[in-house]
Design a protein around this motif. Structure first.
Motif, PDB file in Angstrom:
ATOM      1  N   ASP A 108      11.414 -10.527 -19.192  1.00  0.00           N
ATOM      2  CA  ASP A 108      10.800  -9.526 -20.084  1.00  0.00           C
ATOM      3  C   ASP A 108      11.823  -8.905 -21.017  1.00  0.00           C
ATOM      4  O   ASP A 108      11.665  -7.764 -21.460  1.00  0.00           O
ATOM      5  N   SER A 109      12.905  -9.632 -21.296  1.00  0.00           N
ATOM      6  CA  SER A 109      13.960  -9.085 -22.148  1.00  0.00           C
ATOM      7  C   SER A 109      14.664 -10.204 -22.885  1.00  0.00           C
ATOM      8  O   SER A 109      14.578 -11.384 -22.503  1.00  0.00           O
ATOM      9  N   ILE A 110      15.368  -9.826 -23.924  1.00  0.00           N
ATOM     10  CA  ILE A 110      16.192 -10.763 -24.670  1.00  0.00           C
ATOM     11  C   ILE A 110      17.442 -10.022 -25.134  1.00  0.00           C
ATOM     12  O   ILE A 110      17.350  -8.900 -25.628  1.00  0.00           O
ATOM     13  N   ARG A 111      18.592 -10.603 -24.917  1.00  0.00           N
ATOM     14  CA  ARG A 111      19.867 -10.002 -25.291  1.00  0.00           C
ATOM     15  C   ARG A 111      20.474 -10.817 -26.429  1.00  0.00           C
ATOM     16  O   ARG A 111      20.580 -12.052 -26.340  1.00  0.00           O
ATOM     17  N   ILE A 112      20.854 -10.102 -27.500  1.00  0.00           N
ATOM     18  CA  ILE A 112      21.446 -10.753 -28.667  1.00  0.00           C
ATOM     19  C   ILE A 112      22.847 -10.189 -28.860  1.00  0.00           C
ATOM     20  O   ILE A 112      23.023  -8.966 -28.916  1.00  0.00           O
ATOM     21  N   GLU A 113      23.833 -11.069 -28.941  1.00  0.00           N
ATOM     22  CA  GLU A 113      25.215 -10.648 -29.172  1.00  0.00           C
ATOM     23  C   GLU A 113      25.660 -11.143 -30.535  1.00  0.00           C
ATOM     24  O   GLU A 113      25.615 -12.346 -30.813  1.00  0.00           O
ATOM     25  N   ASP A 114      26.039 -10.198 -31.404  1.00  0.00           N
ATOM     26  CA  ASP A 114      26.478 -10.545 -32.756  1.00  0.00           C
ATOM     27  C   ASP A 114      27.293  -9.371 -33.300  1.00  0.00           C
ATOM     28  O   ASP A 114      26.752  -8.326 -33.641  1.00  0.00           O
ATOM     29  N   GLY A 115      28.604  -9.541 -33.349  1.00  0.00           N
ATOM     30  CA  GLY A 115      29.490  -8.477 -33.798  1.00  0.00           C
ATOM     31  C   GLY A 115      29.282  -8.088 -35.240  1.00  0.00           C
ATOM     32  O   GLY A 115      29.613  -6.961 -35.634  1.00  0.00           O
ATOM     33  N   ARG A 116      28.740  -8.981 -36.048  1.00  0.00           N
ATOM     34  CA  ARG A 116      28.517  -8.663 -37.460  1.00  0.00           C
ATOM     35  C   ARG A 116      27.447  -7.592 -37.634  1.00  0.00           C
ATOM     36  O   ARG A 116      27.443  -6.850 -38.615  1.00  0.00           O
ATOM     37  N   ILE A 117      26.514  -7.530 -36.672  1.00  0.00           N
ATOM     38  CA  ILE A 117      25.421  -6.566 -36.775  1.00  0.00           C
ATOM     39  C   ILE A 117      25.627  -5.371 -35.862  1.00  0.00           C
ATOM     40  O   ILE A 117      25.491  -4.221 -36.274  1.00  0.00           O
ATOM     41  N   PHE A 118      26.007  -5.614 -34.610  1.00  0.00           N
ATOM     42  CA  PHE A 118      25.925  -4.585 -33.578  1.00  0.00           C
ATOM     43  C   PHE A 118      27.229  -3.853 -33.296  1.00  0.00           C
ATOM     44  O   PHE A 118      27.273  -3.000 -32.418  1.00  0.00           O
ATOM     45  N   ALA A 119      28.299  -4.158 -34.019  1.00  0.00           N
ATOM     46  CA  ALA A 119      29.557  -3.444 -33.788  1.00  0.00           C
ATOM     47  C   ALA A 119      29.511  -2.013 -34.321  1.00  0.00           C
ATOM     48  O   ALA A 119      30.364  -1.196 -34.002  1.00  0.00           O
ATOM     49  N   GLY A 120      28.516  -1.711 -35.163  1.00  0.00           N
ATOM     50  CA  GLY A 120      28.370  -0.354 -35.689  1.00  0.00           C
ATOM     51  C   GLY A 120      29.181  -0.084 -36.935  1.00  0.00           C
ATOM     52  O   GLY A 120      29.257   1.048 -37.385  1.00  0.00           O
ATOM     53  N   LYS A 155      24.770 -14.993 -30.026  1.00  0.00           N
ATOM     54  CA  LYS A 155      24.527 -15.540 -28.702  1.00  0.00           C
ATOM     55  C   LYS A 155      23.279 -14.871 -28.145  1.00  0.00           C
ATOM     56  O   LYS A 155      23.206 -13.645 -28.093  1.00  0.00           O
ATOM     57  N   ILE A 156      22.315 -15.683 -27.712  1.00  0.00           N
ATOM     58  CA  ILE A 156      21.032 -15.154 -27.274  1.00  0.00           C
ATOM     59  C   ILE A 156      20.796 -15.529 -25.816  1.00  0.00           C
ATOM     60  O   ILE A 156      20.931 -16.699 -25.441  1.00  0.00           O
ATOM     61  N   SER A 157      20.438 -14.525 -25.001  1.00  0.00           N
ATOM     62  CA  SER A 157      20.120 -14.743 -23.590  1.00  0.00           C
ATOM     63  C   SER A 157      18.706 -14.245 -23.348  1.00  0.00           C
ATOM     64  O   SER A 157      18.386 -13.078 -23.608  1.00  0.00           O
ATOM     65  N   LEU A 158      17.829 -15.104 -22.823  1.00  0.00           N
ATOM     66  CA  LEU A 158      16.415 -14.790 -22.639  1.00  0.00           C
ATOM     67  C   LEU A 158      16.107 -14.546 -21.170  1.00  0.00           C
ATOM     68  O   LEU A 158      16.471 -15.346 -20.301  1.00  0.00           O
TER      69      LEU A 158
END
Length: 794
Positions: free
Chosen positions: A15-27, A9-12
């Motif tokens: 001057d910023s962009i937020r990317i939500e993806d549990g496969r990458i950012f869950a750690g 899920k991408i929110s623009l």
């Protein structure tokens, strides 16, 4: 979301962009997360990247004008997909992948700290950790204050900022950033080391202010200031009265005379400035000791940012040290600093670990041997199974103990008494000179003479020189657990040695040498050179044999090493030594092969003398009497004493009889050094002047209630401690003497009528600065010697 997101899920924003993806950012996949960070941070327009594992998201902030924003987003998308130039993995600062982190781009430098300003040697940083945890800011300050070129560092919790004053000719902002990143990567809280309460300058500042106002503007402020000085120094005045009733002239008498003379002669401002300088220098050395205690911890705990992680397929990948856990396998090659405690599972290497295990020489590690974090691989290559990391390692335990010892220096009564004793020796001649000044001059002459400052110099020299020697002792395999242990060791000239297994280890000597080469001396010389890589008792035995024959041993080039053999290139010849290293009290042998031909066999035998005999001999050279006590029969104790070179002994002693023996020594004013094990009974410790224990492989996390711990099973460091304790006393006196010329100028200038209280106080501060500079130079020299690269030793 917690990993349930199937599509990003991408929110623009502007001057910023937020990317939500549990496969990458869950750690859950550290390598995937690092790969994403490297790709995104490769874009020069990026200002920051925040990884938020708790939200399964990343927040990217950039700086692009509206006309180029579309093109930037296209390049960002391509970078995430694997196109474009990613930054090197080593360019990423260390961080805990399970915690939120923000990376800031500063030109080519990526850091978890934000740079707010950098001008004229003043660096302003910001980190949210300072806002969240007071210990985080403290850890950042302590990480910087020990660095060369750093003048000061101060964290402000209310704003989350860290101010750093530094010398740009010595250290760069990039180096400062990397230094403060390490505490954050390994946990924000520093070691739990108690620090002495800092000296408060509030009242002293008020006194100087009032005295200045009285001197320049409002004369009525002068008696108010005088009253404040009397009140704040009331304890000193009372102690001076007690000393005078006993007929003693010590430091309180001198400072009381100075205060009285200053008030009577109207030199209140001069005394206020002197009183302020006393407190300033006391605050200065306490701050330096606190900083040094944490610097010791940083120097002892290894801080490599990455390790050679070995995957299940046997592939070596550079991995952040904080991601290692027990059971992982890592590699270590020549020049590497081992980052964990573990056990060798493959390979062979020569390792320097004196400050961790007490081993007097370089040690060869083979499969099954333990290795410690903080040791250095000198030669060879090994694979290690991780057992302990971070604060659980032996290095961390040693560092914690050292830091606590140094931090306890300001409150140690024996060291404080030592400082007072040094000053008290100067009081009678100073008062005598002041008396002469009163006869030939006036109170201004007396005031100038009394403004000498021997007090601050002694207060600086004793703790700083003691800090230095605690560090040097650790480098020689002896852990000082009591700040005054070195001082008390020098006060004693009687060692009581308790019988224990380490004393019964016999030395290994070269016995027979069967050679097919007639030039046996030349052969022995080459074998001893190759034997430097054996890393066991045979190395020392070969070196001793060469020394007895006047032969010089030279280090050849290592070609190969395994559990039972060493191969070197010596000139045109290839030399191979084969033979298992000795275990326990066994004998050993070596087969020698030169250029593929077996040329000699060497046999090593256990000597009648004990390994500890050399340490006993060295102690006796330092003027110590050595007495052996044992619970074994008298005949057996006498035999052991003879083998150790000990003249005095007593057997059949129970713990109670040993205690009575020590008690009897103390009654005869003998101050014994007790050398036993780490479980020495409280009764024995009570009657010993200094207690020393052999730790061997003991867990130093346990409370060891002794003054000094020898980290190995050898007494050899004890002789080094004897030498160090004597040097400590001499160096403190020598350092204090650097104040002599400015202080003597106070007397000369007073009799010449050239000085008053204020100008004499300036000279006195120059004297104290000389002492401070000398003591700090000693600390820096000890740091340099401790940080020298490890090398082959015998």
């Amino acid at each position: 979301m917690n990993g349930s997101v199937l599509k990003p899920k991408i929110s623009l924003g502007a001057d910023s962009i937020r990317i939500e993806d549990g496969r990458i950012f869950a750690g859950t996949d550290p390598q995937l997360l690092r790969c994403f960070a490297r790709r995104v941070l490769g874009l020069a327009e990026l200002r920051s990247l925040a990884l938020l594992p708790g939200e399964d998201a990343a927040l990217i902030r950039f700086e692009v004008d509206a006309a180029h924003k579309k093109a930037f987003l296209a390049r960002l998308s391509a970078a995430v997909g694997g196109q474009g130039q990613a930054i090197a993995d080593s360019a990423l600062p260390a961080w805990r992948v399970s915690e939120a982190v923000t990376f800031h781009r500063h030109g080519d430098l990526i850091s978890t700290w934000e740079i707010l300003g950098d001008s004229r040697g003043k660096l302003q940083l910001r980190h949210p950790g300072i806002l969240q945890d007071p210990a985080f800011g403290l850890a950042a300050e302590q990480a910087l204050r020990g660095l060369p070129g750093v003048k000061d560092a101060s964290a402000i919790r209310s704003s989350g900022k860290l101010w750093v004053s530094y010398d740009g000719r010595i250290v760069t902002p990039a180096a400062l950033l990397r230094a403060v990143e390490r505490p954050a990567a390994h946990g924000s809280s520093p070691m739990a080391v108690p620090q002495a309460k800092p000296v408060d300058l509030t009242v002293a500042n008020a006194s100087v202010g009032l005295a200045t106002v009285g001197e320049l503007v409002l004369p009525l402020a002068t008696p108010v200031c005088a009253g404040l000085l009397v009140v704040t120094n009331f304890g000193m005045l009372r102690e001076a009265g007690q000393q005078l009733r006993r007929g003693k002239f010590g430091t309180p008498v001198w400072t009381t005379a100075l205060l009285a003379c200053s008030i009577v002669s109207g030199q209140v401002l001069a005394y206020a400035l002197t009183d302020w300088s006393f407190r300033y220098w006391s605050r200065r050395w306490r701050k330096d000791v606190a900083t040094h205690s944490q610097a010791l911890a940083r120097e002892t705990i290894p801080a490599p940012e990455q390790a050679r992680f070995l995957s299940t397929e046997g592939i070596e990948v550079m991995t952040p040290v904080e991601q290692l856990t027990p059971g992982h396998a890592i590699g270590a090659a020549e020049g590497d600093l081992i980052p964990v405690d573990g056990r060798v599972i493959e390979g062979s290497a020569l390792v320097h670990e004196t400050h961790l295990s007490g081993a007097a020489t370089s040690v060869r590690k083979i499969p099954g041997d333990a290795v410690y974090a903080g040791s250095t691989v000198i030669a060879g290559r090994i694979q290690i199974e991780v057992e302990r990391t971070g604060q659980e390692t032996r290095a961390a335990q040693i560092a914690q103990s050292m830091a606590r010892t140094v931090a306890a220096i300001p409150g140690d009564p024996a060291l404080n008494q030592r400082s007072i004793a040094l000053v008290d020796r100067t009081v009678p001649p100073t008062l005598a000179a002041a008396g002469v000044g009163l006869v030939v001059g006036d109170l201004f002459t007396v005031g100038a003479i009394l403004h000498q400052d021997w007090l601050s110099g002694a207060e600086l020299a004793v703790p700083l020189e003691t800090s230095r020697d605690i560090k040097l002792a650790a480098g020689r395999g002896a852990l000082i657990l009591n700040p005054s242990a070195l001082q008390r060791f020098h006060e004693s000239k009687f060692v009581v040695l308790e019988d224990q297994p380490a004393l019964r280890l016999r030395a290994l000597d070269l016995g027979a040498m069967r050679s097919r080469i007639p030039e046996t001396d030349a052969l022995l010389q080459h074998v001893a050179g190759a034997g430097l890589y054996l890393g066991d008792e045979r190395s020392a035995a070969l070196a001793r044999a060469c020394a007895e024959r006047g032969l010089v041993v030279r280090q050849p080039e290592l070609q190969a090493m395994d559990a039972d053999s060493v191969t070197v290139r010596d000139g045109k010849h290839r030399i191979v030594l084969r033979g298992a290293k000795p275990v326990g009290d066994t004998t050993a042998h070596l087969e020698v092969e030169i250029d593929g031909t077996a040329v000699a066999e060497l046999e090593f035998r256990r000597a009648a003398r004990m390994q500890a005999a050399e340490a006993v001999t060295r102690l006796r050279r330092h003027g110590f009497q050595v007495f052996l006590v044992s619970d074994q029969p008298e005949a057996e104790t006498a035999a052991l004493a003879q083998q150790l070179g000990v003249e005095l002994h007593s057997g059949d002693l129970s713990v109670e009889r040993k205690t009575l023996f020590l008690e009897g020594l103390r009654r005869r004013d003998v101050r014994p050094v007790w050398i036993g094990n780490s479980r020495t009974s409280p009764a024995l410790r009570e009657h010993a002047h200094v207690t020393v224990a052999l730790a061997g492989g003991a867990d130093l996390a346990d409370d060891v209630a002794v003054d000094i711990v020898l980290l190995g099973e050898s007494l050899e460091p004890l002789a080094d401690i004897a030498a160090l304790s004597a040097e400590n006393r001499e160096r403190i006196v020598k350092t204090c003497r650097t104040a002599m010329i400015p202080n003597l100028l106070c007397i000369v200038g007073a009799f010449a009528g050239l000085l008053n209280g204020i100008t004499a106080g300036i000279l006195a501060n120059i004297a104290v600065y000389n002492v401070y500079r000398s003591a700090k130079a000693s600390l820096r020299a000890s740091a340099a010697s401790r940080n020298q690269p490890a090398r082959l030793t015998v």
